[in-house]
Motif scaffolding. Structure first.
Motif, short mmCIF file in Angstrom:
data_model
loop_
_atom_site.label_atom_id
_atom_site.label_comp_id
_atom_site.label_asym_id
_atom_site.label_seq_id
_atom_site.Cartn_x
_atom_site.Cartn_y
_atom_site.Cartn_z
N ASP A 111 3.47 -1.90 -10.48
CA ASP A 111 2.39 -2.80 -10.84
C ASP A 111 2.76 -4.23 -10.49
O ASP A 111 3.87 -4.51 -10.00
CB ASP A 111 2.03 -2.64 -12.32
N VAL A 112 1.84 -5.16 -10.76
CA VAL A 112 2.08 -6.55 -10.35
C VAL A 112 3.24 -7.17 -11.11
O VAL A 112 3.84 -8.14 -10.65
CB VAL A 112 0.81 -7.41 -10.53
N GLY A 113 3.55 -6.60 -12.28
CA GLY A 113 4.67 -7.11 -13.04
C GLY A 113 6.01 -6.58 -12.58
O GLY A 113 7.06 -6.99 -13.09
N GLY A 114 5.98 -5.63 -11.63
CA GLY A 114 7.22 -5.07 -11.11
C GLY A 114 7.68 -3.80 -11.79
O GLY A 114 8.76 -3.28 -11.47
N THR A 115 6.89 -3.29 -12.72
CA THR A 115 7.26 -2.04 -13.38
C THR A 115 7.02 -0.88 -12.43
O THR A 115 5.92 -0.70 -11.92
CB THR A 115 6.45 -1.83 -14.67
N ALA A 116 8.08 -0.10 -12.19
CA ALA A 116 8.01 0.99 -11.22
C ALA A 116 8.09 2.34 -11.90
O ALA A 116 8.74 2.50 -12.94
CB ALA A 116 9.15 0.85 -10.22
N THR A 117 7.43 3.29 -11.29
CA THR A 117 7.44 4.68 -11.74
C THR A 117 7.77 5.55 -10.54
O THR A 117 7.26 5.32 -9.45
CB THR A 117 6.07 5.09 -12.31
N TYR A 118 8.64 6.54 -10.76
CA TYR A 118 9.05 7.44 -9.68
C TYR A 118 8.84 8.89 -10.09
O TYR A 118 9.01 9.25 -11.25
CB TYR A 118 10.53 7.25 -9.36
N THR A 119 8.54 9.72 -9.11
CA THR A 119 8.55 11.14 -9.39
C THR A 119 10.01 11.58 -9.51
O THR A 119 10.92 10.98 -8.91
CB THR A 119 7.82 11.93 -8.28
N ARG B 14 17.13 7.80 -5.59
CA ARG B 14 17.29 7.79 -4.13
C ARG B 14 16.32 6.82 -3.46
O ARG B 14 16.66 6.21 -2.44
CB ARG B 14 17.06 9.20 -3.56
N PHE B 15 15.13 6.70 -4.01
CA PHE B 15 14.10 5.83 -3.45
C PHE B 15 13.95 4.59 -4.32
O PHE B 15 14.14 4.65 -5.54
CB PHE B 15 12.76 6.54 -3.38
N SER B 16 13.55 3.49 -3.69
CA SER B 16 13.29 2.26 -4.43
C SER B 16 12.01 1.63 -3.91
O SER B 16 11.86 1.45 -2.69
CB SER B 16 14.47 1.29 -4.25
N ILE B 17 11.12 1.27 -4.82
CA ILE B 17 9.87 0.64 -4.44
C ILE B 17 9.92 -0.83 -4.83
O ILE B 17 10.48 -1.19 -5.89
CB ILE B 17 8.66 1.35 -5.10
N SER B 18 9.34 -1.68 -4.00
CA SER B 18 9.28 -3.10 -4.29
C SER B 18 7.98 -3.66 -3.75
O SER B 18 7.34 -3.04 -2.90
CB SER B 18 10.48 -3.83 -3.67
N ARG B 19 7.61 -4.84 -4.23
CA ARG B 19 6.37 -5.45 -3.75
C ARG B 19 6.53 -6.96 -3.72
O ARG B 19 7.33 -7.54 -4.46
CB ARG B 19 5.18 -5.04 -4.60
N ASP B 20 5.71 -7.57 -2.87
CA ASP B 20 5.62 -9.02 -2.78
C ASP B 20 4.17 -9.37 -3.10
O ASP B 20 3.28 -9.16 -2.28
CB ASP B 20 6.01 -9.49 -1.37
N ASN B 21 3.95 -9.88 -4.29
CA ASN B 21 2.57 -10.15 -4.73
C ASN B 21 1.92 -11.25 -3.90
O ASN B 21 0.72 -11.22 -3.66
CB ASN B 21 2.56 -10.54 -6.21
#
Length: 119
Positions: free
Chosen positions: A52-60, A66-73
């Motif tokens: 989400d926009v706050g950076g909270t990540a959820t993974y299966t 092993r995987f990492s998600i990131s975003r640049d708002n």
């Protein structure tokens, strides 16, 4: 409308790494959720990771650690960094953006990018 353009993917041997990127444009709300799904032949499209926009990540469960998600708002981009890849990670990976628009939740998808992991 929202447009999503993915890049990255390709072929790698088991144990290798790949990164995917997705850029969103158009009518993007300040509150939204971006993420990655994948679909292997004969299977349903399943969630891989969301953020989400706050950076909270959820993974299966199968990719956690092993995987990492990131975003640049500021740039409306989301990335998926994939390490220790396994043959079972082989699939078409889709970028997704979800947001409220006109009082309802709308989802937008990228065109998909192939990830192939060989043993």
């Amino acid at each position: 409308q929202v447009q999503l353009v993915e890049s990255g993917g390709g072929s790698v041997q088991a144990g290798g790494s790949l990164s995917l990127s997705c850029a969103a444009s158009g009518s993007i709300r300040s509150v939204n959720e971006m993420g990655w799904y994948r679909q292997a032949p004969g299977n349903e499209r399943d969630m891989v990771a969301l953020i989400d926009v706050g950076g909270t990540a959820t993974y299966t469960d199968s990719v956690r650690g092993r995987f990492s998600i990131s975003r640049d708002n500021a740039k409306n981009t989301v990335a998926l960094h994939m390490n220790s890849l396994k043959p079972e990670d082989t699939a078409v990976y889709y970028c997704k953006l979800g947001q409220y628009s006109a009082g309802r939740w709308s989802s937008y998808w990228g065109q998909g990018t192939q990830v192939t992991v060989s043993s």
